[in-house]
Design an enzyme around this catalytic site. Sequence first.
Site, mmCIF file in Angstrom:
data_model
loop_
_atom_site.group_PDB
_atom_site.id
_atom_site.type_symbol
_atom_site.label_atom_id
_atom_site.label_comp_id
_atom_site.label_asym_id
_atom_site.label_seq_id
_atom_site.Cartn_x
_atom_site.Cartn_y
_atom_site.Cartn_z
ATOM 1 N N GLU A 205 1.026 -1.225 0.083
ATOM 2 C CA GLU A 205 0.011 -0.099 0.135
ATOM 3 C C GLU A 205 0.806 1.290 0.043
ATOM 4 O OE1 GLU A 205 -2.472 -0.993 -1.171
ATOM 5 O OE2 GLU A 205 -4.173 -0.529 0.435
ATOM 6 N N THR B 85 -6.313 9.748 -6.161
ATOM 7 C CA THR B 85 -6.335 9.801 -4.528
ATOM 8 C C THR B 85 -5.841 11.064 -4.315
ATOM 9 O OG1 THR B 85 -6.139 7.569 -4.720
ATOM 10 C CG2 THR B 85 -5.712 8.500 -2.790
#
Length: 311
Positions: free
Chosen positions: A133, A186
Amino acid sequence: MTQIKLFCPATIANLSCGFDVLGLCLDNAGDEMIVRKTEQKGVRITKIVGADLPMETEKNVSGVAALAMLEAYESHFNTIDFGFEIEIYKNIKAGSGIGSSAASSAGAVFGINELLGQPYSRKDLVQFAMQGEKLASGNAHADNVAPALLGGFTLVRSYAPLDIIRIDSPEELFATVVHPQIELKTSDARSVLKQTVSLKSAIMQWGNVGGLIAGLYTKDYDLIGRSLHDEIVEPLRSVLIPGFDLIKQTALENGALGSGISGSGPSIFALSRGKNTADQIAKAISEVYEKMNLPYEIHVSKINPDGVRVL
Ligand code: ADP
């Protein structure tokens, strides 16, 4: 065992009031992955089907997560004289808001752990998957990889030390997730956030987080519905998602317990009691995007109690 085939589930993070801490695991939306032991040492990505993603180990989240795990394994247990190769079959689009990178990170570490004879628990694996991640978003967050590995709902209570709590959910709870086919970076979704919150908003938010957790444990669907409210992030982010208010309103009018942004968007989720209601919501919100002429993908899924599974 020298090879394992896996289902790597999609996940919903930033669950309403649980921004950055609460996530859930989906049951029928996800990728597949094959992890294989090889004579050659190291980790190689040998095949990616369904998406244009980097094949280099250090640039693919599954490779980075696998390397983090092997480094820890070799320093705690013993060195190994073999390696691994990974084939990824993507169904979850990157940037959709339903944990595309998390599915690959979680799958890789789960698969290698199985082939090594399970030296780690599923919970132990979270810290390694988080390194994937970090590659995808710059931040080693756990709110997608935890539900992908553990199933159900998960709460990231703390990062230092890492403290993840798995929460059972009532069996009749279903999720409907719609992914409008627009690109929402994002970084843009992050840039609209404010760094401070008022005490009044914070009080509402933690009241709802407590209510949601209590509702899940006691199978109180009304309480779950009342608590699925985000006072802080949704008002700022929802403006970036076309038709958000109308989709949410339509979901609620069709029986949803609650609805909100999935991950950092653009996907929108609704939770409901029973598959019929979840299907009805899917039909109604599809009509909204059809009228807007906006291409979309939609999933109806029960909550996956197990996380990554062997196929
Ligand atoms: P979302 O959670 O919104 O679905 P992610 O946070 O998973 O999206 O972001 C995907 C990012 O991670 C993309 O920039 C993509 O290129 C990168 N990436 C690297 N390897 C993978 C992989 N195996 N699967 C998915 N995304 C990957």
